[in-house]
Design an enzyme around this catalytic site. Structure first.
Site, PDB file in Angstrom:
ATOM      1  N   LYS A 156       0.877  -1.174   0.000  1.00  6.18           N
ATOM      2  CA  LYS A 156       0.000   0.000   0.000  1.00  6.18           C
ATOM      3  C   LYS A 156       0.913   1.223   0.000  1.00  6.18           C
ATOM      4  O   LYS A 156       1.150   1.862   1.035  1.00  6.18           O
ATOM      5  CB  LYS A 156      -0.939  -0.054   1.218  1.00  6.18           C
ATOM      6  CG  LYS A 156      -2.139   0.875   1.097  1.00  6.18           C
ATOM      7  CD  LYS A 156      -3.183   0.539   2.152  1.00  6.18           C
ATOM      8  CE  LYS A 156      -4.208   1.652   2.300  1.00  6.18           C
ATOM      9  NZ  LYS A 156      -5.019   1.933   1.119  1.00  6.18           N
TER      10      LYS A 156
HETATM   11  N1  PMP Z   1      -7.551  -1.846  -3.302  1.00  4.59           N
HETATM   12  C1  PMP Z   1      -7.079  -0.591  -3.161  1.00  4.59           C
HETATM   13  C2  PMP Z   1      -6.379   0.043  -4.300  1.00  4.59           C
HETATM   14  C3  PMP Z   1      -7.254   0.092  -1.958  1.00  4.59           C
HETATM   15  O1  PMP Z   1      -6.796   1.332  -1.797  1.00  4.59           O
HETATM   16  C4  PMP Z   1      -7.954  -0.537  -0.901  1.00  4.59           C
HETATM   17  C5  PMP Z   1      -8.173   0.191   0.392  1.00  4.59           C
HETATM   18  N2  PMP Z   1      -7.090   0.006   1.270  1.00  4.59           N
HETATM   19  C6  PMP Z   1      -8.426  -1.832  -1.100  1.00  4.59           C
HETATM   20  C7  PMP Z   1      -8.202  -2.458  -2.324  1.00  4.59           C
HETATM   21  C8  PMP Z   1      -9.156  -2.563  -0.022  1.00  4.59           C
HETATM   22  O2  PMP Z   1      -8.281  -2.888   1.022  1.00  4.59           O
HETATM   23  P1  PMP Z   1      -8.819  -3.048   2.514  1.00  4.59           P
HETATM   24  O3  PMP Z   1      -9.983  -3.922   2.451  1.00  4.59           O
HETATM   25  O4  PMP Z   1      -7.672  -3.654   3.237  1.00  4.59           O
HETATM   26  O5  PMP Z   1      -9.146  -1.689   3.001  1.00  4.59           O
END
Ligand code: PMP
Length: 305
Positions: free
Chosen positions: A159
């Site tokens: 991320k």
């Molecule tokens: N894909 C992207 C590009 C994101 O930014 C997020 C949000 N963090 C997610 C998927 C979903 O991840 P999560 O369920 O861990 O928030």
């Protein structure tokens, strides 16, 4: 506008919100190398506040930093404690939490050897990311002209701060055209994810979600997989195309910020009946029960504050 809280945790200390400032030579501001998390805390049915899947988010933060070769000068436990303490110091019963690791000022250029690795935990109150109406009735999705990162271009399992330029381009493009959220395809043309969410489709009672090749492996996505299995709904990680989605019975997005948001339309094609379908509703309801501590089966996902 984000409503100010009282304190922000910065490099190990709580400081007043307005004093959480950085120098203009902060390396991450110039070159985009940093990592972050998005976490939510909910007020549970028992009145207490719990952070949802905190250790998993912190684990992913450290994994992201590892991928991008950033040495976090705190332990996972320190970050977990900072998150818990931030909610206490700010008297927040429900909040969104943003742990952020960035490279501070010092040297410029692309090889900042000794610049400090800085760490912040910010918390603020944030409602439904794609709107209350979106949660209830579903959103309108549009395929973006921007392709999701190729896995050898950006590290998609991390991320990373800079990865989000791609997301912002896609989001801007489709919101300007009147849609709620952008769908990004991978470099082979298959469905990858939305600008800030993972995606699921339902066809003939089977849920499908793209494999974690060019997507962020979402923690909410993992919740959906676990919940679907618990509900006895078949779920597969499999590639599919945008036209598979056009003729799906149901579709929905998952993300910490967006929670479980139904998709009612993609590229001006109605999906299913154009209303949240029964499987989407069941997954959404179970997810909201889990985050609010209403299902003992998922109590291990809660870190009480
Ligand atoms: N894909 C992207 C590009 C994101 O930014 C997020 C949000 N963090 C997610 C998927 C979903 O991840 P999560 O369920 O861990 O928030």
């Amino acid at each position: 506008m984000v409503d100010k809280a009282k304190f922000i945790w910065l490099d190990g200390k709580f400081i007043p919100w307005d004093q959480a400032q950085v120098h203009i030579l902060t390396h991450t501001l110039h070159y985009g190398l940093g990592v972050f998390e998005g976490v939510r805390a909910y007020q549970c049915a028992n009145g207490r506040t719990a952070i949802f899947r905190l250790p998993e988010h912190t684990r992913r933060l450290f994994d992201s930093a590892h991928i991008l070769q950033m040495e976090i000068p705190f332990s996972e436990d320190d970050i977990n404690q900072a998150c818990i303490e931030a909610l206490r110091q700010n008297d927040q019963k429900e909040a969104y939490l943003r742990p952020l690791i960035f490279i501070g000022d010092g040297a410029m250029g692309l090889h900042p050897q000794n610049n400090p690795i800085r760490v912040a935990v910010i918390t603020w109150v944030w409602g439904a990311y794609l709107g209350d109406e979106g949660l209830l009735s579903g959103i309108r999705l549009k395929t973006s002209s921007f392709t999701r990162h190729h896995v050898n271009v950006m590290m998609t399992s991390a991320k990373g701060v800079g990865n989000y330029v791609n997301s912002i381009l896609a989001k801007r493009e489709v919101t300007k055209a009147g849609y709620d959220e952008a769908l990004l395809l991978d470099t082979a043309g298959y469905v990858a994810e939305a600008s800030g969410e993972n995606i699921f489709m339902v066809k003939n009672g089977i849920i499908k979600t793209p494999p974690s090749t060019s997507i962020l492996p979402g923690i909410t996505r993992d919740c959906v997989i676990v919940i679907a299995k618990d509900l006895g709904i078949p779920i597969q990680e499999a590639r599919f195309s945008r036209d598979d989605l056009y003729i799906a019975d149901e579709a929905f997005l998952s993300g910490t910020a967006a929670e479980i948001t139904p998709v009612r339309e993609l590229d001006d094609r109605r999906i299913g009946t154009g209303k949240p379908g029964p499987i989407t509703k069941k997954i959404q309801e179970t997810y909201f029960d889990a985050v609010h501590g209403k299902k003992p089966r998922y109590d291990s996902w809660l870190t009480y504050v």
